[in-house]
Write an enzyme that holds these catalytic residues in place. Structure first.
Site, short mmCIF file in Angstrom:
data_model
loop_
_atom_site.label_atom_id
_atom_site.label_comp_id
_atom_site.label_asym_id
_atom_site.label_seq_id
_atom_site.Cartn_x
_atom_site.Cartn_y
_atom_site.Cartn_z
N ARG A 100 0.84 -1.19 0.00
CA ARG A 100 0.00 0.00 0.00
C ARG A 100 0.88 1.25 0.00
O ARG A 100 1.98 1.25 0.53
CB ARG A 100 -0.91 0.02 1.24
CG ARG A 100 -2.07 -0.95 1.15
CD ARG A 100 -3.00 -0.84 2.36
NE ARG A 100 -2.36 -1.27 3.57
CZ ARG A 100 -1.79 -0.49 4.48
NH1 ARG A 100 -1.83 0.84 4.31
NH2 ARG A 100 -1.21 -0.96 5.53
N TYR B 149 -1.23 -3.47 -6.91
CA TYR B 149 -1.09 -4.17 -5.63
C TYR B 149 -2.43 -4.20 -4.88
O TYR B 149 -3.14 -3.19 -4.80
CB TYR B 149 0.00 -3.51 -4.76
CG TYR B 149 -0.02 -4.09 -3.36
CD1 TYR B 149 0.52 -5.35 -3.11
CD2 TYR B 149 -0.67 -3.44 -2.31
CE1 TYR B 149 0.44 -5.92 -1.84
CE2 TYR B 149 -0.75 -3.99 -1.05
CZ TYR B 149 -0.20 -5.23 -0.82
OH TYR B 149 -0.30 -5.80 0.42
N LYS C 129 -9.70 -2.19 1.55
CA LYS C 129 -9.33 -1.06 2.41
C LYS C 129 -10.13 0.19 2.04
O LYS C 129 -10.59 0.94 2.90
CB LYS C 129 -7.84 -0.77 2.29
CG LYS C 129 -6.95 -1.95 2.60
CD LYS C 129 -7.17 -2.47 3.98
CE LYS C 129 -6.22 -3.62 4.29
NZ LYS C 129 -6.37 -4.09 5.67
N HIS D 190 -10.53 -2.43 11.37
CA HIS D 190 -9.45 -3.27 10.85
C HIS D 190 -9.24 -4.43 11.83
O HIS D 190 -8.27 -4.44 12.58
CB HIS D 190 -8.19 -2.39 10.75
CG HIS D 190 -7.07 -3.01 9.98
ND1 HIS D 190 -5.76 -2.61 10.15
CD2 HIS D 190 -7.04 -3.98 9.03
CE1 HIS D 190 -4.97 -3.31 9.34
NE2 HIS D 190 -5.72 -4.14 8.66
N SER E 36 -1.38 -3.73 10.02
CA SER E 36 -1.04 -4.64 8.93
C SER E 36 0.25 -5.39 9.24
O SER E 36 1.23 -4.79 9.68
CB SER E 36 -0.88 -3.85 7.63
OG SER E 36 -2.04 -3.08 7.41
N CYS F 189 0.74 -7.62 11.59
CA CYS F 189 0.97 -7.77 13.03
C CYS F 189 0.15 -8.90 13.64
O CYS F 189 -0.06 -8.93 14.86
CB CYS F 189 0.71 -6.45 13.75
SG CYS F 189 1.90 -5.17 13.29
N ASP G 36 -9.46 -9.66 8.67
CA ASP G 36 -8.91 -8.32 8.38
C ASP G 36 -9.90 -7.19 8.65
O ASP G 36 -9.48 -6.11 9.05
CB ASP G 36 -8.46 -8.25 6.92
CG ASP G 36 -7.54 -7.07 6.62
OD1 ASP G 36 -6.59 -6.85 7.41
OD2 ASP G 36 -7.77 -6.37 5.62
N ARG H 296 2.05 -12.16 -0.68
CA ARG H 296 0.70 -12.47 -0.20
C ARG H 296 0.12 -13.71 -0.86
O ARG H 296 0.44 -14.03 -2.00
CB ARG H 296 -0.23 -11.28 -0.54
CG ARG H 296 0.14 -9.98 0.14
CD ARG H 296 -0.53 -9.86 1.48
NE ARG H 296 -0.01 -8.74 2.29
CZ ARG H 296 -0.60 -8.34 3.42
NH1 ARG H 296 -1.68 -8.93 3.86
NH2 ARG H 296 -0.08 -7.36 4.12
P1 GDP Z 1 -1.89 -9.47 9.59
O1 GDP Z 1 -1.30 -8.75 8.43
O2 GDP Z 1 -2.23 -8.56 10.73
O3 GDP Z 1 -3.02 -10.35 9.19
O4 GDP Z 1 -0.73 -10.39 10.17
P2 GDP Z 1 -0.39 -11.93 9.87
O5 GDP Z 1 -1.21 -12.82 10.72
O6 GDP Z 1 -0.39 -12.18 8.42
O7 GDP Z 1 1.09 -11.98 10.43
C1 GDP Z 1 2.10 -11.09 9.95
C2 GDP Z 1 3.45 -11.67 10.28
O8 GDP Z 1 3.58 -11.81 11.70
C3 GDP Z 1 3.67 -13.05 9.69
O9 GDP Z 1 4.99 -13.16 9.25
C4 GDP Z 1 3.40 -13.96 10.85
O10 GDP Z 1 4.12 -15.18 10.75
C5 GDP Z 1 3.85 -13.15 12.05
N1 GDP Z 1 3.07 -13.47 13.27
C6 GDP Z 1 1.74 -13.60 13.36
N2 GDP Z 1 1.36 -13.96 14.62
C7 GDP Z 1 2.50 -14.04 15.35
C8 GDP Z 1 2.79 -14.38 16.71
O11 GDP Z 1 1.90 -14.68 17.53
N3 GDP Z 1 4.10 -14.34 17.09
C9 GDP Z 1 5.10 -14.03 16.21
N4 GDP Z 1 6.36 -14.03 16.64
N5 GDP Z 1 4.87 -13.73 14.91
C10 GDP Z 1 3.59 -13.73 14.48
P1 PGA Z 2 -3.15 -7.18 6.54
O1 PGA Z 2 -3.93 -6.68 5.24
O2 PGA Z 2 -3.72 -6.34 7.62
O3 PGA Z 2 -3.53 -8.62 6.58
O4 PGA Z 2 -1.67 -6.97 6.41
C1 PGA Z 2 -3.41 -5.88 4.27
C2 PGA Z 2 -3.10 -4.49 4.74
O5 PGA Z 2 -3.58 -4.08 5.83
O6 PGA Z 2 -2.42 -3.81 3.99
MN MN Z 3 -5.24 -5.19 6.82
MN MN Z 4 -3.94 -10.46 7.33
#
Ligand code: GDP
Ligand code: PGA
Ligand code: MN
Ligand code: MN
Length: 597
Positions: free
Chosen positions: A73, A212, A221, A241, A263, A265, A288, A380
């Site tokens: 983004r 993207y 979003k 979110h 994002s 996290c 999400d 992704r």
């Molecule tokens: P989103 O973008 O908020 O949906 O986050 P994701 O679930 O896709 O996770 C983003 C990154 O953080 C990935 O590389 C995951 O492997 C990592 N991650 C997610 N949950 C955890 C956790 O509980 N502990 C750690 N150390 N890493 C995590």
């Molecule tokens: P994410 O979604 O929160 O799973 O990373 C895409 C974004 O927020 O850009």
């Molecule tokens: Mn997101």
């Molecule tokens: Mn996600």
């Protein structure tokens, strides 16, 4: 995929106007059928945008590589074009709507030459909702059409449901790369000039220059957060979110939890959590975005308006997120900017030992000694949520699920404990409004910089951030306290002195969820701290977990010195809101300062 089967005059007029402006070779109305998807992906394989993966590993799945400049983004190029600049607030880029429309109209002029213009009727949330939230995206990218088919309910059924006069969000997208006669297309067309513009008053989205996901799949979003957020403000609900899960205890007690993390996290991972504690069950509703509104009983009900998962690939593996791996094993996925194995499978960092040879996300030959990651950190997967083996039966319910707890969380190496409970709604809103997190690769720019990210919505609030936190506070007043979700703050990412994670995370996070549900039940020990209620280490069930001595204590610790160092940062953050910052939040900050001594 044919002539329009609609008598929606406004839509027909808009489509004609856009075609006149952008001058595509042809206009294609998308029906959302399997046939159409097959035809589009065949075409995309032909142009080199997609590579078909080996069906033995990845049935009906594809590998895409973007232009190396178009991987995330673009917050610097994202605009809230409200009539009044003050309505965009201190956290958004603003340009007057007329001026933005003039600029972008010139960019769109002839922008689709040599391409097809696709018309995608879509609906965010179930089509049988009382007030279905329609949108129509016009795009010149077949990759966007294929991805929108995974991420949204779209096609003929939506167009039919729109009838002749339904309100819809106009979402216009062009990659900004016309093909001049005699020129060849490139696998990933895009433009150096990028605009992701929102017109909150007229509920329109104009996106230009990027393919993207977050910039081009405009239901996500742009609509479901930025435009829907404005609707939610006006109509008394929340567009957030957030992931949504259903948690069932061994005794059969069901709780629904929503969680806002910035994002990259941990939302998708928590949404698909595979619990390590026996007897616990976690089911997926959303990963999400959550739309939440009060039900007749005064409780907050959440739906997931999306239809697919658009997840961060690196770090996803059988050990961390087995349910994502299972979802992907069922095929029908588009992988973008991951690496490809020599036998037509995908690979990314975190997926066990690397193969001896790969083709990297930049298309180069890669070996473990290459010294660079094989996949982009924001690579992704895009896959239908219906394939998720843990999808809850309630996913499709237009009434949603009643939320018992809201988690706010971020990525902080220090300071923020594994979990803390807010004292009440206002304190919880304060915790959300001061949420801080290290920046990630999900947005263009520097990674690892701590910034305030209110409710994990910093890049997604479609109006003034002060009005946004006020909206949260006032919703809390419109329901009885007992009906409101309890608010918690979590941090899976705290580090030890050697830089390792203090808490193992992923499936182990059920141990934290268990404490949270105990708190909801009125059980579960908690001790007062300056920042909120904390579990004493003995209140976290660590059965079967061997942590280094002191690690849990360190993960849960609140160090007054570290928190005193946050105070000026929070003060500075609040000052940016000017007189829009609710007095109740200043009062929370003062109370925190007093407690820290
Ligand atoms: P989103 O973008 O908020 O949906 O986050 P994701 O679930 O896709 O996770 C983003 C990154 O953080 C990935 O590389 C995951 O492997 C990592 N991650 C997610 N949950 C955890 C956790 O509980 N502990 C750690 N150390 N890493 C995590
Ligand atoms: P994410 O979604 O929160 O799973 O990373 C895409 C974004 O927020 O850009
Ligand atoms: Mn997101
Ligand atoms: Mn996600």
């Amino acid at each position: 995929m044919s002539a329009p089967t609609t008598d929606h005059r406004d839509l027909l007029t808009w489509v004609r106007q856009v075609a006149d402006l952008t001058q595509p070779d042809r206009v294609v109305w998308c029906d959302g059928s399997d046939d159409e998807y097959r035809r589009l992906t065949d075409e995309l394989v032909g142009t080199g945008t997609l590579v078909r993966l080996n069906p033995d590993h990845r049935p009906a799945s594809f590998w895409a590589r973007t232009d190396p400049s178009d991987v995330a983004r673009v917050e610097e190029r994202t605009f809230i074009c409200s009539a009044d600049e003050a309505d965009a607030g201190p956290t958004n880029n603003w340009v007057a709507p007329d001026e933005m429309k003039r600029t972008m109209t010139e960019l769109y002029r002839g922008a689709m030459r040599g391409r097809a213009m696709y018309v995608i009727p879509f609906c965010m949330g179930p089509l049988d909702a009382e007030d279905p939230k329609f949108g129509v995206e016009i795009t010149d990218s077949a990759y966007v059409v294929a991805s929108m088919r995974i991420m949204t309910r779209m096609g003929s059924a939506v167009l039919a449901a729109m009838g002749s006069d339904a309100r819809y969000v106009r979402a216009l997208h062009s990659v900004g790369a016309p093909i001049e006669p005699g020129d060849a297309d490139v696998p990933w067309p895009c433009s150096r000039t990028k605009y992701i513009s929102h017109f909150p008053e007229s509920r329109e989205i104009w996106s230009y220059g990027s393919g993207y996901g977050g910039n081009s799949l405009l239901g996500k979003k742009c609509y479901a957060l930025r435009i829907a957020g404005v609707l939610a403000r006006d109509e008394g609900w929340l567009a957030e979110h957030m992931l949504i899960i259903k948690v069932t205890s061994p005794e059969g007690r069901v709780r629904h939890i929503a969680g806002a993390f910035p994002s990259a996290c941990g939302k998708t991972n928590l949404a698909m959590l595979d619990p390590v504690l026996p007897g616990w069950k976690v089911e997926t509703i959303g990963d999400d975005i959550a739309w939440m509104r009060f039900g007749p009983d005064g409780r907050l009900y959440a739906i997931n308006p999306e239809f697919g998962l658009f997840g961060v690939a690196p770090g996803t593996d059988w050990t961390t997120n087995a349910n994502a791996m299972r979802t992907l094993a069922r095929g029908n996925a588009i992988f973008t900017n991951v690496a490809r194995t020599d036998d037509g499978d995908v690979w990314w960092e975190g997926m066990g030992d690397p193969p001896a040879h790969l083709t990297s996300w930049t298309g180069e030959s890669w070996t473990p000694s290459s010294g660079t990651p094989s996949s982009h950190p924001n690579s992704r997967f895009c896959v239908p949520i219906g394939q998720c083996p843990t999808l809850a039966a309630e996913y499709d319910d237009p009434h949603g699920v009643p939320i018992d707890a809201i988690l706010f969380g971020g990525r902080r190496k220090t300071t923020v404990p594994l979990v803390a409970e807010a004292r009440d709604w206002t304190h919880g809103v304060y915790l959300g409004a001061t949420l801080s997190s290290e920046t990630t690769a999900a947005a263009a720019g520097e990674v690892g910089v701590v910034r305030r990210d209110p409710m994990a919505m910093l890049p997604f609030i479609g109006y003034h951030a002060g009005d946004y936190v006020n909206h949260w506070l006032s919703l809390g007043k419109s329901a009885p306290d007992a009906a409101l979700p309890k608010i918690f703050y979590v941090n899976w990412f705290r580090r030890d002195d050697d830089g390792g994670f203090l808490w193992p995370g992923f499936g182990e996070n059920i141990r934290v969820l268990k404490w949270i549900t105990e708190r909801l039940d009125g059980r579960g020990a908690a001790v007062e701290s300056p920042i909120g209620l904390l579990p004493p280490p003995s209140a976290i069930d660590v059965t079967g977990l061997s942590l280094p001595p002191g690690a849990l204590e360190a993960a849960l610790a609140v160090d007054p010195d570290e928190w005193r160092a946050e105070l000026p940062l929070i003060t500075e953050w609040f000052e940016r809101f000017g007189d829009k910052l609710p007095a109740a939040l200043w009062a929370e900050l003062d109370a925190l300062r007093a407690r820290l001594g």
